[in-house]
Design a protein around this motif. Sequence first.
Motif, PDB file in Angstrom:
ATOM      1  N   GLU A 103      41.279  -9.170 -52.606  1.00 42.47           N
ATOM      2  CA  GLU A 103      42.592  -8.543 -52.391  1.00 42.47           C
ATOM      3  C   GLU A 103      43.607  -9.055 -53.412  1.00 42.47           C
ATOM      4  N   TYR A 104      43.531 -10.329 -53.750  1.00 42.32           N
ATOM      5  CA  TYR A 104      44.411 -10.870 -54.793  1.00 42.32           C
ATOM      6  C   TYR A 104      44.158 -10.166 -56.122  1.00 42.32           C
ATOM      7  N   LEU A 105      42.887  -9.900 -56.388  1.00 42.21           N
ATOM      8  CA  LEU A 105      42.562  -9.183 -57.621  1.00 42.21           C
ATOM      9  C   LEU A 105      43.144  -7.764 -57.609  1.00 42.21           C
ATOM     10  N   LYS A 106      42.940  -7.065 -56.502  1.00 45.49           N
ATOM     11  CA  LYS A 106      43.351  -5.660 -56.418  1.00 45.49           C
ATOM     12  C   LYS A 106      44.866  -5.495 -56.476  1.00 45.49           C
ATOM     13  N   TYR A 107      45.596  -6.357 -55.765  1.00 43.91           N
ATOM     14  CA  TYR A 107      47.045  -6.138 -55.615  1.00 43.91           C
ATOM     15  C   TYR A 107      47.910  -7.029 -56.503  1.00 43.91           C
ATOM     16  N   ILE A 108      47.307  -8.063 -57.124  1.00 46.86           N
ATOM     17  CA  ILE A 108      48.082  -8.969 -57.975  1.00 46.86           C
ATOM     18  C   ILE A 108      47.595  -8.942 -59.428  1.00 46.86           C
ATOM     19  N   VAL A 109      46.331  -9.290 -59.614  1.00 45.09           N
ATOM     20  CA  VAL A 109      45.837  -9.522 -60.975  1.00 45.09           C
ATOM     21  C   VAL A 109      45.735  -8.224 -61.775  1.00 45.09           C
ATOM     22  N   PHE A 110      45.035  -7.236 -61.275  1.00 44.93           N
ATOM     23  CA  PHE A 110      44.876  -5.992 -62.048  1.00 44.93           C
ATOM     24  C   PHE A 110      46.217  -5.290 -62.302  1.00 44.93           C
ATOM     25  N   PRO A 111      47.102  -5.161 -61.295  1.00 44.01           N
ATOM     26  CA  PRO A 111      48.398  -4.526 -61.593  1.00 44.01           C
ATOM     27  C   PRO A 111      49.247  -5.322 -62.587  1.00 44.01           C
ATOM     28  N   THR A 170      51.721   4.988 -55.791  1.00 45.71           N
ATOM     29  CA  THR A 170      50.822   3.831 -55.898  1.00 45.71           C
ATOM     30  C   THR A 170      51.386   2.604 -55.197  1.00 45.71           C
ATOM     31  N   VAL A 171      52.686   2.598 -54.964  1.00 41.72           N
ATOM     32  CA  VAL A 171      53.311   1.446 -54.307  1.00 41.72           C
ATOM     33  C   VAL A 171      52.886   1.346 -52.847  1.00 41.72           C
ATOM     34  N   GLY A 172      52.698   2.493 -52.201  1.00 42.16           N
ATOM     35  CA  GLY A 172      52.479   2.508 -50.766  1.00 42.16           C
ATOM     36  C   GLY A 172      51.040   2.662 -50.339  1.00 42.16           C
ATOM     37  N   GLU A 173      50.623   1.849 -49.390  1.00 45.95           N
ATOM     38  CA  GLU A 173      49.338   2.058 -48.731  1.00 45.95           C
ATOM     39  C   GLU A 173      49.428   3.295 -47.834  1.00 45.95           C
ATOM     40  N   GLU A 174      50.634   3.579 -47.362  1.00 41.45           N
ATOM     41  CA  GLU A 174      50.888   4.758 -46.547  1.00 41.45           C
ATOM     42  C   GLU A 174      52.210   5.363 -46.990  1.00 41.45           C
ATOM     43  N   CYS A 175      52.302   6.684 -46.957  1.00 37.35           N
ATOM     44  CA  CYS A 175      53.550   7.367 -47.272  1.00 37.35           C
ATOM     45  C   CYS A 175      53.852   8.404 -46.197  1.00 37.35           C
ATOM     46  N   ILE A 176      55.049   8.284 -45.605  1.00 37.87           N
ATOM     47  CA  ILE A 176      55.519   9.258 -44.615  1.00 37.87           C
ATOM     48  C   ILE A 176      56.844   9.839 -45.131  1.00 37.87           C
ATOM     49  N   GLN A 177      56.851  11.034 -45.680  1.00 37.52           N
ATOM     50  CA  GLN A 177      55.845  12.048 -45.878  1.00 37.52           C
ATOM     51  C   GLN A 177      55.768  12.381 -47.371  1.00 37.52           C
ATOM     52  N   PHE A 222      55.895  11.023 -59.180  1.00 35.99           N
ATOM     53  CA  PHE A 222      55.327  10.984 -57.834  1.00 35.99           C
ATOM     54  C   PHE A 222      54.146  10.018 -57.772  1.00 35.99           C
ATOM     55  N   GLN A 223      53.233  10.115 -58.747  1.00 39.06           N
ATOM     56  CA  GLN A 223      52.038   9.284 -58.726  1.00 39.06           C
ATOM     57  C   GLN A 223      52.372   7.801 -58.888  1.00 39.06           C
ATOM     58  N   MET A 245      53.870  -9.411 -56.042  1.00 35.98           N
ATOM     59  CA  MET A 245      53.687  -8.053 -55.523  1.00 35.98           C
ATOM     60  C   MET A 245      55.003  -7.282 -55.462  1.00 35.98           C
ATOM     61  N   LYS A 246      56.068  -7.935 -54.992  1.00 38.54           N
ATOM     62  CA  LYS A 246      57.363  -7.254 -54.921  1.00 38.54           C
ATOM     63  C   LYS A 246      57.856  -6.907 -56.325  1.00 38.54           C
ATOM     64  N   THR A 247      57.655  -7.817 -57.267  1.00 39.87           N
ATOM     65  CA  THR A 247      58.067  -7.546 -58.650  1.00 39.87           C
ATOM     66  C   THR A 247      57.319  -6.336 -59.200  1.00 39.87           C
ATOM     67  N   ILE A 248      56.013  -6.282 -58.971  1.00 42.15           N
ATOM     68  CA  ILE A 248      55.205  -5.143 -59.435  1.00 42.15           C
ATOM     69  C   ILE A 248      55.725  -3.845 -58.824  1.00 42.15           C
ATOM     70  N   ASN A 249      55.955  -3.848 -57.519  1.00 47.35           N
ATOM     71  CA  ASN A 249      56.394  -2.624 -56.836  1.00 47.35           C
ATOM     72  C   ASN A 249      57.779  -2.177 -57.273  1.00 47.35           C
ATOM     73  N   VAL A 250      58.695  -3.135 -57.397  1.00 49.19           N
ATOM     74  CA  VAL A 250      60.055  -2.791 -57.823  1.00 49.19           C
ATOM     75  C   VAL A 250      60.040  -2.219 -59.238  1.00 49.19           C
ATOM     76  N   ASN A 251      59.266  -2.827 -60.122  1.00 49.63           N
ATOM     77  CA  ASN A 251      59.207  -2.331 -61.501  1.00 49.63           C
ATOM     78  C   ASN A 251      58.563  -0.952 -61.590  1.00 49.63           C
ATOM     79  N   ARG A 252      57.609  -0.679 -60.737  1.00 48.15           N
ATOM     80  CA  ARG A 252      57.038   0.668 -60.691  1.00 48.15           C
ATOM     81  C   ARG A 252      58.094   1.691 -60.283  1.00 48.15           C
ATOM     82  N   LEU A 253      58.865   1.338 -59.268  1.00 46.47           N
ATOM     83  CA  LEU A 253      59.885   2.261 -58.766  1.00 46.47           C
ATOM     84  C   LEU A 253      60.957   2.525 -59.817  1.00 46.47           C
ATOM     85  N   THR A 254      61.419   1.477 -60.487  1.00 39.45           N
ATOM     86  CA  THR A 254      62.461   1.678 -61.502  1.00 39.45           C
ATOM     87  C   THR A 254      61.919   2.451 -62.705  1.00 39.45           C
TER      88      THR A 254
END
Length: 775
Positions: free
Chosen positions: A690-698, A437-444, A432-433, A477-486
């Motif tokens: 924002e580049y640091l937060k969403y690209i570099v650190f992840p 982390t992928v979403g700025e918002e989650c419904i629900q 779950f966690q 960003m998409k690569t990071i998110n997809v890899n998190r999900l998988t």
Amino acid sequence: MSNRQKKNCTIPIISSRCSTTTSMAEQLIPIQEVKSLSIDETPKSGMTLEERLKFIRSIGEECIGEDELRNLLANKDEPICFDAFQPSGRMHIALGVMKMINVNKLTSAGCRVKMMIADLPAFLNNKMGGDPKKIEIVGKYFIEIWKSLGMDSLGKVEFLWSSEEIYSHVNEYWPLVLDIARTNKLPRLTNCCQVEQDEISGAQIMCPCMQCADIFFLKADICQQGMDQREVNILAREYCDGTEGKNKPIILSHHMLPGLQQGQGKMSNSEVSSAIFMDDDQAEVNVKIKKAYCPPKVVEGNPCLEYLKYIVFPWFKEFSVERKAEFGGAKTYNNYEELVVDYEREALHPGDVKPALSKALNKILQPVRDHFANDSNAKELLKKVKTFSRTTSTKVDKKKTKEQQTPADNKKPLAVNDTPQSSSEVALEERFQIIRTVGEECIQEDELRNLLAHKDEPICYDGFEPSGRMHIAQGVMKTINVNRLTSAGCKVRVWIADWFAFLNNKMGGDLEKIEVVGNYFIEIWKASGMDLSRGKVELLWSSEEINSRSREYWPIVMDIARKNKLPRLTRCCQIMGRTEQDELSGAQILYPCMQCADIFFLKADICQLGMDQRKVNVLAREYCDDIKRKNKPIILSHHMLPGLQQGQTKMSKSDASSAIFMEDEADVVNHKIEMAYCPPKVVDGNPCLEYLKYIVFPKLKEFTVVSSAEDGRAKTYQTYEDFVVDYEAEALRPDDVKPALSKALNIILQPVRDHFSSGAPRDLLERVKSYRVTR
């Protein structure tokens, strides 16, 4: 041709000589493959040219393209005439006898008539409550009536079911619909709607696009329909102007019979007293005509006289009135004009006309009655039609049988209290966690936990339109998110939305370029480290998937369109980078219906897209309420990176300075970051941070900065939060951050540069760079 195209043949490659503004219709199928016609050629039929012209012209109250009609008849022995009807209940006499008269005139003059049984548009317009089985039964009942009247005595009428024709030629038909939608503004399409403006749904926008497509799909030379279809037929001629079609369809619009009561402009299936129905018995006909509006001396707007003009005289060629000698005696009129003279001077009275009219109509209808009384199949059809509870409103009947349910309906609900299938509660919370982390918002969030407890491999949906060079948000960003999900056990279905890119006019609507860009995107993801090796990520081309399962896909689109009014759909139009105030095309209304359908078509549990897609994902959840689907798709909306310049809320491909692109060289990255907006001490709205937060650190898990102070010490931050503390305290300055950010981005992008430095990837990139950037 690419391997993908050779295998599926859904998007034919177009020569590079084609203009980028070429329409999809021109790319896929010719509008009309008819040579330029010469008026001077000798007629080729038994009739003279003038006889054929006069015979066909007598059908239409209006003919648009009369010179074109003459030219057509001079050069084509068997022109194709198009007519269509939506099965919508019992058939009235205009649809039965008038249509039969007109069709037989056309076939007698050497035409071939293609009669489209518009079952899909009937579903779209919620005829018969949107029940496909009822629509089919009514369509068969219609055909039985025409056959019993004697339609097609020359064997030149084809009855074509729209569903069968369309689903047999999906790669021809639907691209044509999409092209018509994208090349027509919303006001033009609403002109074709016979619905009040505030009641217009997505279906009322989709329907004229389909009706217009039917004309070209069936290669019609002549559109022979009622005056109520005039606007959509004119739309077809206008479409020819836009696509440089040589031969426009000729429009032959017949008169619309009024209702039998005063003030009724048009017959209505829902008001029995307004019309004679083809299965009315003799007594019903007599009563309806007796009560019909028929003012003495008045010809205009007199429904009884209209029945005489358009039904009785064309059928019998005469009309006989029986009267007592004192009232003028029996008289037979050989033409309508002669009757009008007597009626206007009151030599003929309504009391004379009505009984004779009833007698004539009953004589016409008797073969129909006999057929439905003696033919067991016809009798059963009529019995069913009469029992149907028909609705003509746009309000959809939500009580569905199992057979009527769309694929979106069929999904077992998740039970919150069932025993989780995961190995432990800790594993569940970890999954779950990671996903959260992928979403700025989650419904629900509670639905997400429930899903993970009961499904080992949830399906996540993501999509993109190939539309030019890829910026870092789409790439890294998409690569990071997809890899998190998988990594959390999900299967990700990435929708390569080539048809959607065309619909939205990306790459100028050029399908070849759209495919090239899609392949370029895939190469970038491979190079940037997207986990494509374990079968957890499926890259699906929308054109291929939709065409291969069109019977599943398009009914969902149509159902969404008919259940949503125009204002609701226009609120989704910002997903295309346009504001609601922009002048919308039909494509912008069809688009959210299709994108919403994608979610159910791909059986997605989670919609993982950007915040700019939020509205259409919410539409999908609302649709679940409409169809009583318990398991709504969970919306996981990721953050949208801003542009690099001050005030740029979103990256723009048309402004190269607003974003880092995935194949930018190191010096280009350095320059863009050097010029980027990066105010000291300010975190919110700072694109560099924002580049640091969403690209570099992840991606790198750390960030090293070398201070520009005299000591020049380096400091490595393990978390973005630690970095922010120093930046807000001015322990770090923009001049410290920017060089370090450029260095980090160049490390991340180097594998992509290497991948595109030679061979096929390099050639692919060069082609993409040569394309004009679109919105």
